[in-house]
Design a protein around this motif. Sequence first.
Motif, PDB file in Angstrom:
ATOM      1  N   LEU A  65      55.256 -33.646   3.354  1.00 36.36           N
ATOM      2  CA  LEU A  65      56.115 -34.794   3.077  1.00 36.36           C
ATOM      3  C   LEU A  65      57.317 -34.768   4.004  1.00 36.36           C
ATOM      4  O   LEU A  65      57.994 -33.763   4.149  1.00 36.36           O
ATOM      5  CB  LEU A  65      56.603 -34.742   1.623  1.00 36.36           C
ATOM      6  CG  LEU A  65      55.517 -34.804   0.557  1.00 36.36           C
ATOM      7  CD1 LEU A  65      56.128 -34.613  -0.813  1.00 36.36           C
ATOM      8  CD2 LEU A  65      54.800 -36.130   0.616  1.00 36.36           C
ATOM      9  N   THR A  66      57.594 -35.888   4.638  1.00 31.69           N
ATOM     10  CA  THR A  66      58.760 -35.944   5.509  1.00 31.69           C
ATOM     11  C   THR A  66      59.974 -36.495   4.763  1.00 31.69           C
ATOM     12  O   THR A  66      61.094 -36.250   5.149  1.00 31.69           O
ATOM     13  CB  THR A  66      58.477 -36.829   6.728  1.00 31.69           C
ATOM     14  OG1 THR A  66      58.055 -38.115   6.272  1.00 31.69           O
ATOM     15  CG2 THR A  66      57.386 -36.207   7.586  1.00 31.69           C
ATOM     16  N   ARG A  67      59.763 -37.251   3.713  1.00 25.94           N
ATOM     17  CA  ARG A  67      60.860 -37.742   2.882  1.00 25.94           C
ATOM     18  C   ARG A  67      60.328 -37.924   1.468  1.00 25.94           C
ATOM     19  O   ARG A  67      59.156 -38.221   1.253  1.00 25.94           O
ATOM     20  CB  ARG A  67      61.419 -39.036   3.426  1.00 25.94           C
ATOM     21  CG  ARG A  67      60.358 -40.100   3.515  1.00 25.94           C
ATOM     22  CD  ARG A  67      60.867 -41.349   4.144  1.00 25.94           C
ATOM     23  NE  ARG A  67      59.707 -42.254   4.212  1.00 25.94           N
ATOM     24  CZ  ARG A  67      59.709 -43.394   4.796  1.00 25.94           C
ATOM     25  NH1 ARG A  67      60.790 -43.821   5.379  1.00 25.94           N
ATOM     26  NH2 ARG A  67      58.641 -44.147   4.807  1.00 25.94           N
ATOM     27  N   SER A  68      61.188 -37.735   0.518  1.00 22.99           N
ATOM     28  CA  SER A  68      60.733 -37.866  -0.871  1.00 22.99           C
ATOM     29  C   SER A  68      60.979 -39.290  -1.351  1.00 22.99           C
ATOM     30  O   SER A  68      61.986 -39.918  -1.043  1.00 22.99           O
ATOM     31  CB  SER A  68      61.455 -36.862  -1.761  1.00 22.99           C
ATOM     32  OG  SER A  68      62.837 -37.083  -1.705  1.00 22.99           O
ATOM     33  N   GLN A  69      60.016 -39.794  -2.073  1.00 26.11           N
ATOM     34  CA  GLN A  69      60.100 -41.134  -2.636  1.00 26.11           C
ATOM     35  C   GLN A  69      59.649 -41.069  -4.087  1.00 26.11           C
ATOM     36  O   GLN A  69      58.780 -40.265  -4.439  1.00 26.11           O
ATOM     37  CB  GLN A  69      59.193 -42.098  -1.887  1.00 26.11           C
ATOM     38  CG  GLN A  69      59.548 -42.299  -0.439  1.00 26.11           C
ATOM     39  CD  GLN A  69      58.513 -43.174   0.259  1.00 26.11           C
ATOM     40  OE1 GLN A  69      57.404 -43.344  -0.223  1.00 26.11           O
ATOM     41  NE2 GLN A  69      58.893 -43.716   1.408  1.00 26.11           N
ATOM     42  N   GLU A  70      60.220 -41.933  -4.897  1.00 23.29           N
ATOM     43  CA  GLU A  70      59.763 -41.999  -6.276  1.00 23.29           C
ATOM     44  C   GLU A  70      58.446 -42.743  -6.320  1.00 23.29           C
ATOM     45  O   GLU A  70      58.237 -43.702  -5.586  1.00 23.29           O
ATOM     46  CB  GLU A  70      60.792 -42.723  -7.144  1.00 23.29           C
ATOM     47  CG  GLU A  70      61.720 -41.767  -7.813  1.00 23.29           C
ATOM     48  CD  GLU A  70      62.528 -42.427  -8.897  1.00 23.29           C
ATOM     49  OE1 GLU A  70      61.957 -43.128  -9.752  1.00 23.29           O
ATOM     50  OE2 GLU A  70      63.734 -42.229  -8.853  1.00 23.29           O
ATOM     51  N   ARG A  71      57.572 -42.275  -7.194  1.00 23.16           N
ATOM     52  CA  ARG A  71      56.279 -42.947  -7.338  1.00 23.16           C
ATOM     53  C   ARG A  71      56.445 -44.260  -8.075  1.00 23.16           C
ATOM     54  O   ARG A  71      57.218 -44.363  -9.021  1.00 23.16           O
ATOM     55  CB  ARG A  71      55.321 -42.067  -8.140  1.00 23.16           C
ATOM     56  CG  ARG A  71      54.809 -40.917  -7.381  1.00 23.16           C
ATOM     57  CD  ARG A  71      53.837 -40.202  -8.251  1.00 23.16           C
ATOM     58  NE  ARG A  71      52.791 -39.644  -7.438  1.00 23.16           N
ATOM     59  CZ  ARG A  71      51.766 -38.982  -7.925  1.00 23.16           C
ATOM     60  NH1 ARG A  71      51.655 -38.806  -9.214  1.00 23.16           N
ATOM     61  NH2 ARG A  71      50.851 -38.500  -7.129  1.00 23.16           N
ATOM     62  N   GLN A  72      55.659 -45.227  -7.667  1.00 23.18           N
ATOM     63  CA  GLN A  72      55.651 -46.498  -8.378  1.00 23.18           C
ATOM     64  C   GLN A  72      54.735 -46.352  -9.585  1.00 23.18           C
ATOM     65  O   GLN A  72      53.777 -45.574  -9.575  1.00 23.18           O
ATOM     66  CB  GLN A  72      55.139 -47.595  -7.469  1.00 23.18           C
ATOM     67  CG  GLN A  72      56.023 -47.837  -6.265  1.00 23.18           C
ATOM     68  CD  GLN A  72      55.425 -48.878  -5.338  1.00 23.18           C
ATOM     69  OE1 GLN A  72      54.338 -49.376  -5.568  1.00 23.18           O
ATOM     70  NE2 GLN A  72      56.152 -49.195  -4.286  1.00 23.18           N
TER      71      GLN A  72
END
Length: 81
Positions: A65-72
């Motif tokens: 992962l290069t950046r963390s994102q919240e899951r939809q």
Amino acid sequence: MTMYRSPVALALATALAGCGSTQALKPAPGTPLPVAPYGATATPGINDLLTPSVQARPRRTGEVLTRSQERQSDEFDLPPR
């Protein structure tokens, strides 16, 4: 009788593991290399045939992962019935 079966099998496996060939691979005498693949300009050599392609052995990256994102939210992710 069963006490001797395990050490004998271990000794046999060790002996067979040490008898591999260390010489370069060559085609059998009188057997040509495979024909060139469709669309290729030349017949691949022995080293070309033994080297796996990038698709066969992809490289791994250390960081997935290069950046963390919240899951939809997924409305179809339902618990089992």
